[in-house]
Design a protein around this motif. Structure first.
Motif, PDB file in Angstrom:
ATOM      1  N   ARG A   1       0.826  -1.208   0.000  1.00 30.16           N
ATOM      2  CA  ARG A   1       0.000   0.000   0.000  1.00 30.16           C
ATOM      3  C   ARG A   1       0.865   1.266   0.000  1.00 30.16           C
ATOM      4  NH1 ARG A   1      -5.184  -1.618   1.925  1.00 30.16           N
ATOM      5  NH2 ARG A   1      -5.199  -3.821   2.586  1.00 30.16           N
ATOM      6  N   PRO A   2       1.382   1.689  -1.162  1.00 26.30           N
ATOM      7  CA  PRO A   2       2.145   2.945  -1.209  1.00 26.30           C
ATOM      8  C   PRO A   2       1.225   4.157  -1.086  1.00 26.30           C
ATOM      9  CG  PRO A   2       1.936   2.016  -3.409  1.00 26.30           C
ATOM     10  CD  PRO A   2       1.334   1.012  -2.465  1.00 26.30           C
ATOM     11  N   GLU A   3       1.673   5.154  -0.358  1.00 30.58           N
ATOM     12  CA  GLU A   3       0.912   6.392  -0.183  1.00 30.58           C
ATOM     13  C   GLU A   3       1.612   7.503  -0.972  1.00 30.58           C
ATOM     14  OE1 GLU A   3       0.514   7.127   3.979  1.00 30.58           O
ATOM     15  OE2 GLU A   3      -0.375   5.159   4.414  1.00 30.58           O
ATOM     16  N   LEU A   4       1.095   7.771  -2.166  1.00 27.55           N
ATOM     17  CA  LEU A   4       1.681   8.781  -3.049  1.00 27.55           C
ATOM     18  C   LEU A   4       1.024  10.129  -2.765  1.00 27.55           C
ATOM     19  CD1 LEU A   4       1.697   6.648  -6.325  1.00 27.55           C
ATOM     20  CD2 LEU A   4       3.646   7.139  -4.843  1.00 27.55           C
ATOM     21  N   THR A   5       1.738  10.974  -2.052  1.00 22.38           N
ATOM     22  CA  THR A   5       1.218  12.303  -1.728  1.00 22.38           C
ATOM     23  C   THR A   5       1.102  13.149  -2.994  1.00 22.38           C
ATOM     24  OG1 THR A   5       3.423  13.204  -1.375  1.00 22.38           O
ATOM     25  CG2 THR A   5       2.337  12.165   0.535  1.00 22.38           C
ATOM     26  N   PRO A   6       0.350  14.252  -2.953  1.00 17.84           N
ATOM     27  CA  PRO A   6       0.280  15.131  -4.132  1.00 17.84           C
ATOM     28  C   PRO A   6       1.655  15.545  -4.636  1.00 17.84           C
ATOM     29  CG  PRO A   6      -1.430  15.723  -2.579  1.00 17.84           C
ATOM     30  CD  PRO A   6      -0.587  14.694  -1.889  1.00 17.84           C
TER      31      PRO A   6
END
Length: 486
Positions: free
Chosen positions: A81-86
């Motif tokens: 689950r990668p969390e790609l920020t803006p």
């Protein structure tokens, strides 16, 4: 691409099917223990080319709590689950990206009693997910290989390098205002511009990487004597000298060659291409990608199945010119790719000539492959099609060499066409049937052996089932998938 991979697998399947290998190499799954759900997060340094960003990556799964030597164990319901920020989206992905889909590949170090082995958890699939206020949060899931150890002791799993092959795009919008000078009427749905898959290479920001799980393996006869101190028998000098074996999957998977930088030459077969829908816009990508496909082919006359492109023994990849033609229309995307198959000679064993054990080397002589990948709404289809000859040489009957000459092959190229309902980017299962033509040019010193090979192998109704792995970009080695279930 997936299609391309599948074609390659198809080619191998077709060719090997002709030879009628009698190899039933289906690994036993054994008993699987599942008991404890865990979750961990870690900071990864993710790169797209020379641009780097810190990305928080979560790992979840249900892991074993214990086991016995020789018992296959693995994680279930595993997810990345990668969390790609803006900020990460803007830096790492193409401008205007509002959704992503694709696959993930995670390197996992499996360790026990001072020994270690690398597990390649490839083929984790992430369906399309749109951006929210906090960025993009895709979830990649799939089945991971079993792990088997031969001795008692604690087993630990540590996550390492993470590779994300993502398809970035802008979610189609209806009712949007056309750009100045555009001929479309207001309210028309604009087809998204196709983009080549993008590879993100991520490494743990701090070494070692995050620990995913740990469990203790004990002997069945002494379940209450698991190691409790550094002086336990499992850490004796003898054990350190003879480290326990760690096996990942049914056997070690081979490593495929690195994908070339430039796309291959070759042309699409116009007869294989579907007619574009009304109002479609054609384009071109031309990216270099590679894939490995493995599976089974049956020989109808012999009622047996053989392994195609054995994943444990130097499997050959397919090199793709991805998107040599693209077609875009509202709710429709098509990518037509050219694939080149380069397989090493295969050694096969079968029964022929009056049920005598016969072995031979098989060379594959395929024409360029046409791969068609289509998305209609939420439905994906992949088809691969090409023609090829199959050549036989180095033939031995009961161990005695038989001269068949340098031109012993099918009298004409035969058609191979496989199809599957999946996204080519993520990989999947292809099915089809081939018809093996008669053989010609077999024999020496005036003796024609072609009718013997024709009688033993040629004919229709030879089923092929291939598992396509996931794509890899130029400079990377495509992951080698496990065999599909027959």
């Amino acid at each position: 691409m997936g299609g391309a991979f599948d074609r390659r697998g198809a080619a191998i399947a077709a060719a090997l099917g002709v030879i009628a290998l009698l190899l039933g190499l289906v690994p036993a799954s054994g008993t699987i223990a599942r008991d404890r759900e865990t979750g961990v997060q870690a900071i990864y340094d993710c790169a797209a080319g020379s641009v780097h960003r810190a990305v928080t990556v979560g790992f979840t799964g249900v892991h074993p709590t214990g086991g016995r030597p020789g018992q296959p164990l693995r994680a279930e319901r595993f997810a990345v689950r990668p969390e790609l920020t803006p900020d990460a989206v803007a830096a790492l992905l193409p401008p205007g990206t509002t959704e992503v889909s694709g696959t993930a590949r995670l390197a996992v170090e499996v360790a026990q009693n001072g020994a270690s082995a690398r597990a390649d958890w490839a083929g984790l699939v992430g369906p399309a997910v749109g951006a929210g206020a906090d960025g993009l949060r895709p979830v990649f899931t799939g089945e991971v290989p079993v792990i088997t150890v031969g001795s008692p002791g604690e087993v630990t799993l540590v996550a390492g390098e993470l590779t994300l092959m993502v398809q970035a795009g802008a979610a189609p919008s209806s009712g949007s205002t056309p750009a100045p000078g555009a001929s479309e009427s207001p309210g028309a749905t604009q087809p998204p511009t196709p983009t080549a898959p993008l590879e993100l290479n991520c490494l743990p920001a701090a070494a070692p990487g995050p620990r995913l799980a740990a469990w203790t393996v004990t002997e069945p006869s002494t379940p209450s004597t698991a190691p409790t101190s550094p002086a336990a028998p499992s850490m004796s000098a003898d054990t350190r000298t003879h480290k326990p074996a760690i096996q990942v999957g049914p056997g070690p998977l081979a490593t495929a060659p690195v994908c070339p930088a430039d796309p291959p030459a070759g042309e699409l077969d116009p007869s294989r291409l579907p007619k574009p829908p009304p109002g479609a816009v054609e384009g071109h990508l031309g990216a270099s990608l590679c894939v490995v496909a493995v599976g089974y082919a049956t020989v109808h006359k012999l009622g047996s199945a053989m392994v195609v492109n054995d994943p444990h023994d130097s499997p050959g990849p397919m090199h793709l010119n991805l998107g040599k033609r693209t077609v875009s229309a509202p709710d429709y995307d098509e990518s037509d790719s050219v694939g080149l198959l380069r397989f090493p000679d295969a050694r096969s064993t079968f029964l022929a000539f009056g049920f005598q054990p016969t072995s031979a080397r098989v060379s594959f002589e395929p024409e360029p492959v046409t791969v068609v990948n289509i998305r209609r709404g939420e439905t994906f289809t992949t088809t691969i099609a090409y023609r090829q000859y199959l050549r036989i040489h180095d033939v031995r009957v009961n161990g005695v060499p038989m001269e068949v000459g340098p031109r012993c092959r099918t009298a004409r190229p035969f058609d191979t066409a496989l199809s599957g309902a999946y996204n080519f980017l993520t990989g999947g299962i292809l099915d089809g049937q081939i018809t093996i033509p008669p053989f010609a040019g077999c024999g020496s010193r005036g003796e024609d052996l072609s009718p013997l090979f024709t009688a033993a192998l040629s004919g229709p109704g030879n089923a092929v089932r291939i598992r396509q792995g996931q794509l890899a970009g130029a400079g990377s080695a495509p992951p080698v998938p496990e065999l599909p279930r027959r």
